[in-house]
Scaffold this motif. Structure first.
Motif, PDB file in Angstrom:
ATOM      1  N   VAL A 167       0.858  -1.188   0.000  1.00 17.82           N
ATOM      2  CA  VAL A 167       0.000   0.000   0.000  1.00 17.82           C
ATOM      3  C   VAL A 167       0.894   1.237   0.000  1.00 17.82           C
ATOM      4  O   VAL A 167       1.694   1.426   0.920  1.00 17.82           O
ATOM      5  CB  VAL A 167      -0.939   0.009   1.221  1.00 17.82           C
ATOM      6  N   ALA A 169       0.851   5.275   0.069  1.00 15.10           N
ATOM      7  CA  ALA A 169      -0.049   6.361   0.462  1.00 15.10           C
ATOM      8  C   ALA A 169       0.721   7.672   0.504  1.00 15.10           C
ATOM      9  O   ALA A 169       1.943   7.702   0.662  1.00 15.10           O
ATOM     10  CB  ALA A 169      -0.680   6.070   1.820  1.00 15.10           C
ATOM     11  N   VAL A 176      -3.996  11.801   5.130  1.00 18.03           N
ATOM     12  CA  VAL A 176      -3.890  11.016   3.899  1.00 18.03           C
ATOM     13  C   VAL A 176      -4.853  11.580   2.851  1.00 18.03           C
ATOM     14  O   VAL A 176      -6.037  11.744   3.115  1.00 18.03           O
ATOM     15  CB  VAL A 176      -4.217   9.533   4.168  1.00 18.03           C
ATOM     16  N   TRP A 178      -4.320  10.405  -0.607  1.00 18.11           N
ATOM     17  CA  TRP A 178      -4.274   9.477  -1.750  1.00 18.11           C
ATOM     18  C   TRP A 178      -3.573   8.204  -1.324  1.00 18.11           C
ATOM     19  O   TRP A 178      -2.648   8.219  -0.503  1.00 18.11           O
ATOM     20  CB  TRP A 178      -3.495  10.128  -2.896  1.00 18.11           C
ATOM     21  N   GLN A 179      -4.055   7.059  -1.864  1.00 14.58           N
ATOM     22  CA  GLN A 179      -3.348   5.794  -1.655  1.00 14.58           C
ATOM     23  C   GLN A 179      -3.712   4.822  -2.757  1.00 14.58           C
ATOM     24  O   GLN A 179      -4.764   4.940  -3.395  1.00 14.58           O
ATOM     25  CB  GLN A 179      -3.641   5.182  -0.287  1.00 14.58           C
ATOM     26  N   THR A 180      -2.858   3.850  -2.996  1.00 16.37           N
ATOM     27  CA  THR A 180      -3.085   2.813  -3.997  1.00 16.37           C
ATOM     28  C   THR A 180      -2.398   1.539  -3.544  1.00 16.37           C
ATOM     29  O   THR A 180      -1.509   1.568  -2.675  1.00 16.37           O
ATOM     30  CB  THR A 180      -2.556   3.248  -5.373  1.00 16.37           C
TER      31      THR A 180
END
Length: 419
Positions: A167, A169, A176, A178-180
Motif C-alpha cells: 500500500v 499512500a 492522507v 491518496w493511496q493505492t
C-alpha cells in the motif's frame, strides 16, 4: 580540625569499593542473563529454521540479533527471510552481512553472503514512487509504503521490496489524501506516480496517519509471509519428501514373442503391437540431498485398455527450477503386458488355442514384455501450495526396452509432494 575526618576517610574507602563491586556484579549478572536469552533464542530459531517453520524462526533470530549482535546471527536472519520469500529483506540483510564480514576479515562468511546476494538479486522486485517536483507544499508531504514513512531522499528512486501487495499512500500535513495498492511478483518493477496534494477540507478531512516505527519496505503480516515461504522456498537439505499422484495417458507397446506353435518346419513366433489408453498412479520417496535437489525412488504403475499392466521402478533425481517448475529423471526397471489377437501362419498352435493346421483365425494371447530397462522423465508445474506441501501438474513419460519388445508411455496427471 574535625576529629572524625580520619575516621570518615578510613570508612569511605572500603564502602566505595563494596558499592562498586556490587554494581559490577549486578551488571555482570544482567549481561549474562541477556547473553543467555540471546543464545536460547538463537538455538530455538535455528531449530525452527531446520524444521522449515520460517514464520516462527525469523522473529526469534531477529530478537537474538537485537540482544547480542553477531555476524553469524545476522546471516541466519537473512537466510530465514530468504526462505520465507521476503527476498528484498534478505537481499538487504546479506548486503549488511557482506560489509561486516569484509570488515572483520571473515573470508568464508563473506563468500557465503556474496553467493546469496548473487542468487537473490535477480528475484528482487523494485518499486519507484514518483513525486512531482513542483508539488505545492512538498515540504509537508509524507510518502508511506505499508505504513512506514519513506525518506524524501528515496523519492523517485527504485527501492527493493518483497513480493506481494504493498500500500503506497501520500499524506499532507498528516492527513492522507491518496493511496493505492501495488502487487509485485519476483523480478518485477513498478512505478507509482503520486498526484499533487489537494487542499485539505477540515469538514471532510480523513483520519490522521500515525507513523509507526520505520521498518524495511514490504514487510507483510505473518500469514502472508507463511504462504510466501511455502510457495517460494525450496526444501532445506536433510529432510524426507514424499509424493503421490494419479495419471492418465497414452501407451504404445510392441511385445509378445511366442514360441511353441508347430509348423511343418518347426516352431514359430508372433509379435503384436498396440496403442492403448493408460490410467494409474505414480509415487516418489526421497531425501533432500541439497537445496532444490531430491534423490530417491520413483514408481509408476498403470492398467491399460488392452487388458494388461505397466510397472516401472527405479532411482530418481528431482530438481526444482525457479519457484514453480520441477524436472527430473529416473533409471527404470520394470515390465509390461498386454492381450492381443495373433494369427497362425501355416502351423498348429498349442492345444486349446482354437485354431488348427492351416487356419489363420485370431487367437487371444497374453504377450509379456519381459524384464525391461529404460528411462523416465519428470516435468512438473506447481499449481498451489498448502501448509504441508505443494500440488503439481505433472507429466512422467517413460521408455522401456525388454527382451521381447518395447514400450513407451506419455501420461499426464496431478501429484502432491509432502515436504
Amino acid at each position: 580540625m574535625n576529629p572524625l575526618r580520619p575516621f570518615r576517610r578510613t570508612l569511605w574507602a572500603p564502602l566505595s569499593a563494596a558499592l562498586l563491586g556490587a554494581s559490577a556484579l549486578l551488571w555482570g549478572r544482567q549481561v549474562a542473563a541477556e547473553e543467555s536469552a540471546a543464545e536460547k533464542l538463537f538455538r530455538e530459531g535455528r531449530a525452527l529454521l531446520v524444521e522449515q517453520r520460517f514464520a516462527e524462526a525469523c522473529p526469534k533470530l531477529e530478537e537474538s540479533q537485537r540482544l547480542e549482535p553477531s555476524l553469524g546471527t545476522k546471516l541466519n536472519v537473512a537466510y530465514c527471510h530468504e526462505r520465507l520469500g521476503a527476498v528484498a529483506t534478505a537481499w538487504v540483510g546479506f548486503q549488511e552481512a557482506l560489509t561486516t564480514a569484509r570488515t572483520e576479515g571473515d573470508a568464508a562468511r563473506e563468500a557465503f553472503a556474496r553467493s546469496r546476494i548473487e542468487a537473490i538479486a535477480p528475484r528482487v522486485p523494485w518499486l519507484r514512487v514518483r513525486v512531482s517536483a513542483g508539488d505545492a507544499g512538498a515540504d509537508q508531504l509524507a510518502i508511506l509504503i505499508d505504513g512506514a514513512a519513506l525518506d524524501p531522499v528515496a523519492w523517485d528512486k527504485e527501492l527493493p521490496v518483497d513480493p506481494g501487495e504493498h500500500v503506497v499512500a501520500a499524506a499532507h500535513r498528516g492527513e492522507v489524501f491518496w493511496q493505492t495498492t501495488v502487487t509485485l511478483r519476483e523480478s518485477e518493477r513498478a512505478d507509482v506516480a503520486v498526484p499533487p496534494a489537494a487542499p485539505v477540507e477540515p469538514a471532510s478531512a480523513p483520519a490522521a496517519v500515525s507513523r509507526p516505527e520505520q521498518r524495511p519496505a514490504a514487510r507483510r503480516d505473518g500469514a502472508r509471509e507463511a504462504r510466501s515461504a511455502r510457495a517460494a522456498a525450496p526444501g532445506a537439505a536433510g529432510r524426507f519428501v514424499y509424493e503421490a499422484g494419479v495419471l492418465v495417458g497414452f501407451l504404445w507397446l510392441e511385445a509378445g514373442k511366442i514360441d511353441g506353435c508347430i509348423t511343418r518346419y518347426g516352431t514359430c513366433s508372433f509379435n503384436a503391437e498396440t496403442d492403448t489408453f493408460l490410467a494409474g498412479a505414480t509415487g516418489f520417496v526421497g531425501y533432500t540431498a541439497m537445496e532444490r535437489l531430491d534423490l530417491g525412488l520413483r514408481a509408476q504403475i498403470g492398467l491399460h485398455s488392452s487388458e494388461g499392466i505397466l510397472f516401472a521402478l527405479g532411482p530418481s533425481a528431482s530438481y526444482l527450477l525457479g519457484e514453480r517448475f520441477r524436472v527430473g529423471s529416473t533409471l527404470l526397471f520394470g515390465t509390461a503386458t498386454h492381450t492381443a489377437e495373433v494369427y497362425e501362419q501355416g502351423g498348429y498352435l498349442p492345444a486349446g488355442s482354437g485354431a488348427g493346421y492351416g487356419d489363420e483365425g485370431p487367437v487371444e494371447t497374453d504377450l509379456p514384455l519381459g524384464f525391461s530397462l529404460g528411462l523416465g522423465a519428470e516435468l512438473g508445474m506447481k499449481l498451489m501450495d498448502s501448509p504441508a506441501g505443494s500440488l503439481f501438474l505433472q507429466a512422467t513419460p517413460l521408455f522401456l526396452v525388454g527382451a521381447d519388445g518395447v514400450a513407451a508411455s506419455l501420461p499426464l496427471g496431478v501429484a502432491y509432494r509432502w515436504n
